[in-house]
Scaffold this active site. Structure first.
Site, PDB file in Angstrom:
ATOM      1  N   CYS A   1      -3.489 -13.985  -3.425  1.00 33.35           N
ATOM      2  CA  CYS A   1      -3.250 -14.549  -2.089  1.00 33.35           C
ATOM      3  C   CYS A   1      -3.562 -16.043  -2.078  1.00 33.35           C
ATOM      4  O   CYS A   1      -3.828 -16.627  -1.032  1.00 33.35           O
ATOM      5  CB  CYS A   1      -4.039 -13.787  -1.025  1.00 33.35           C
ATOM      6  SG  CYS A   1      -5.809 -13.772  -1.313  1.00 33.35           S
TER       7      CYS A   1
ATOM      8  N   ARG B   1       0.844  -1.213   0.000  1.00 35.03           N
ATOM      9  CA  ARG B   1       0.000   0.000   0.000  1.00 35.03           C
ATOM     10  C   ARG B   1       0.871   1.252   0.000  1.00 35.03           C
ATOM     11  O   ARG B   1       0.593   2.220  -0.715  1.00 35.03           O
ATOM     12  CB  ARG B   1      -0.899   0.005   1.233  1.00 35.03           C
ATOM     13  CG  ARG B   1      -1.961  -1.070   1.212  1.00 35.03           C
ATOM     14  CD  ARG B   1      -2.683  -1.119   2.540  1.00 35.03           C
ATOM     15  NE  ARG B   1      -3.653  -2.202   2.560  1.00 35.03           N
ATOM     16  CZ  ARG B   1      -3.843  -3.029   3.584  1.00 35.03           C
ATOM     17  NH1 ARG B   1      -3.142  -2.908   4.690  1.00 35.03           N
ATOM     18  NH2 ARG B   1      -4.751  -3.984   3.511  1.00 35.03           N
TER      19      ARG B   1
ATOM     20  N   ALA C   1     -16.625  -7.204  -9.324  1.00 35.45           N
ATOM     21  CA  ALA C   1     -15.412  -6.662  -9.941  1.00 35.45           C
ATOM     22  C   ALA C   1     -15.376  -6.855 -11.466  1.00 35.45           C
ATOM     23  O   ALA C   1     -15.200  -5.883 -12.209  1.00 35.45           O
ATOM     24  CB  ALA C   1     -14.181  -7.297  -9.304  1.00 35.45           C
TER      25      ALA C   1
ATOM     26  N   ASP D   1      -6.587  -6.395  -5.959  1.00 38.01           N
ATOM     27  CA  ASP D   1      -6.162  -7.291  -4.877  1.00 38.01           C
ATOM     28  C   ASP D   1      -7.320  -8.227  -4.521  1.00 38.01           C
ATOM     29  O   ASP D   1      -7.985  -8.042  -3.503  1.00 38.01           O
ATOM     30  CB  ASP D   1      -5.752  -6.425  -3.658  1.00 38.01           C
ATOM     31  CG  ASP D   1      -5.357  -7.263  -2.456  1.00 38.01           C
ATOM     32  OD1 ASP D   1      -4.964  -8.424  -2.644  1.00 38.01           O
ATOM     33  OD2 ASP D   1      -5.444  -6.741  -1.324  1.00 38.01           O
TER      34      ASP D   1
ATOM     35  N   ASP E   1     -15.944  -2.775  -4.406  1.00 40.40           N
ATOM     36  CA  ASP E   1     -15.979  -4.026  -3.648  1.00 40.40           C
ATOM     37  C   ASP E   1     -17.427  -4.496  -3.612  1.00 40.40           C
ATOM     38  O   ASP E   1     -18.338  -3.691  -3.738  1.00 40.40           O
ATOM     39  CB  ASP E   1     -15.465  -3.802  -2.221  1.00 40.40           C
ATOM     40  CG  ASP E   1     -14.997  -5.096  -1.567  1.00 40.40           C
ATOM     41  OD1 ASP E   1     -13.770  -5.308  -1.485  1.00 40.40           O
ATOM     42  OD2 ASP E   1     -15.861  -5.905  -1.149  1.00 40.40           O
TER      43      ASP E   1
END
Ligand code: SAH
Length: 397
Positions: free
Chosen positions: A341, A213, A280, A301, A251
């Site tokens: 992730c 960030r 998204a 992300d 989001d």
């Protein structure tokens, strides 16, 4: 004391990895006689080499693929609050040195000597995630040790991770100490953010992206920024605070966006930020189609697209699609950050999907930075695959 513990025996030839420092033994490597199979999930046990030599103390779950998790190579160790306390104190000292303020991941499982335990610290509030049967049994001792080391006001046991089911554990959220104080404020990179510790996603905040960030905020001066999968504004609000011209957060979680809005206000940047509750992929397509709008900085992300080994291929293709849809929105000379992730998708696989997505979008550019999780998410040297976070920052032509 420890000689009263049950023993679990490794099969012939299966002791090499543990002797080499690996902290796990898989169920097929353990001699599963009737007695061993009958041990209650989460039992403390002595792990023994085929010849009988004690290799250390483990928590044992006969029903889990990762059946034994090493707590210590000292088979005589006493696993009590002092034992946990030493590990917690060591982890806290490291974070205090690395981060300097008490807002960080305090315990990162095996890497900090407590397999299956995640603790995030928010000042005097702690969020604990216990992901193995062994640590579930030992939770009272863990809480006692956290109390002794840190005297927190609040401890939330955020035991709702799906991985608990692999260990035969219930998923539930409880407040183990103090009042439910949500939402709370936290400090990161000099900005104030808002997290819901008991009702948010994971522990309520993603400290792993702290350094990424900051890096992206450095590229965002005077820029128009699109923060996709923004959660509570970790990237977007910081970029706005560091001088972005405009920031759009997208989001699908209304609660996450509420926290982002609050953070925008707290940092005095709400005037330049917009928030959209949306899917998204759909939004990326729409943005390209309608206004042909471009952004100087695009941040993506997403949640883990690869959730299990069997969806490695389709999951990995999600990253390609994401890049195909997001890259067209990056202005020429602008910057594109994309992260994964998914611990099952390694760096090479992820980078390959990014490359393909760029080809699909007919964009060229250069990788400026390849990064991972912040330093308060250390990795056990024998478990490099647990370094789950991979991120690429590119400049696109
Ligand atoms: N970038 C964030 C963390 C993102 S976590 C940070 O810096 O803290 C992933 C986010 O993606 C979550 O907030 C989740 O609500 C959101 N999400 C998951 N699937 C989505 C989808 N299909 N469309 C939009 N958002 C989604």
């Amino acid at each position: 004391m420890s000689n009263k513990l049950p023993s679990v025996l490794l099969r012939a030839g299966e002791d090499r990895r543990v002797r080499g420092g690996h902290p796990w033994a898989f169920s097929n490597e353990i001699l599963m006689d009737a007695e061993t199979k009958a041990l209650p999930p989460g039992s403390l046990a002595i792990l023994r080499a085929p010849g009988g030599e004690a290799l250390g103390l483990v928590t044992f779950n006969p029903h889990s693929l990762i059946a034994a998790r090493l707590l210590t190579s000292n088979p005589e160790a006493k696993v009590d609050a002092l034992f946990f306390g030493r590990r917690i104190a060591q982890a806290a000292a490291l974070r205090d040195k690395l981060i300097g303020i008490p807002y960080y991941r305090l315990m990162h499982a095996e890497a900090d000597g407590l397999p299956g335990v995640i603790v995030d610290r928010f000042g005097d509030s702690l969020v604990v995630q216990v992901n193995t049967a062994g640590m579930d049994v030992l939770t009272p001792i863990l809480l006692e040790a956290l109390e002794a080391e840190l005297s927190p006001k609040t401890i939330v046991l955020k035991n709702d991770s799906p991985v608990r089911e692999l260990e035969g554990l219930k998923r539930e959220v409880t407040v183990a100490k103090g009042e439910d104080v949500d939402p709370i404020e936290l400090t990161e990179n000099g900005a104030t953010f808002v997290a819901d510790l008991s009702g948010g996603q994971k522990t309520g905040w993603f400290y792993d992206q702290r350094d990424n960030r900051r890096f992206m905020a450095g590229l965002a001066k005077d820029a128009s920024v699109l923060d996709v999968y923004s959660y509570s504004g970790g990237f977007g609000v910081l970029a706005a605070r560091e001088g972005a011209k405009s920031v759009t957060c997208i989001d699908r979680s209304a609660a996450a966006l509420d926290a982002a809005r609050q953070a925008a206000k707290l940092n005095g940047v709400d005037k330049i930020m917009t928030f959209e509750k949306a899917e998204a992929f759909e939004t990326l397509e729409k943005l390209r189609g309608t206004a042909a709008r471009k952004f100087d900085v695009v941040i993506c992300d997403p949640p883990a697209f690869v959730k299990s080994r069997k969806d490695l291929k389709t999951g990995a293709q999600g990253y390609r699609k994401l890049v195909r849809l997001a890259a067209p929105l990056v202005a020429r000379g602008g910057f594109f950050f994309v992260a994964s992730c998914s611990h099952l998708a390694d760096t090479a696989l992820f980078a390959e999907q990014v490359r393909r997505g760029l080809r699909d979008a007919e964009r060229t550019g250069r990788i400026l930075r390849s990064s991972g999780a912040a330093l308060d998410h250390p990795v056990h040297p024998s478990l490099p695959e647990t370094a789950y976070l991979k991120a690429l920052t590119l400049q696109l032509d």
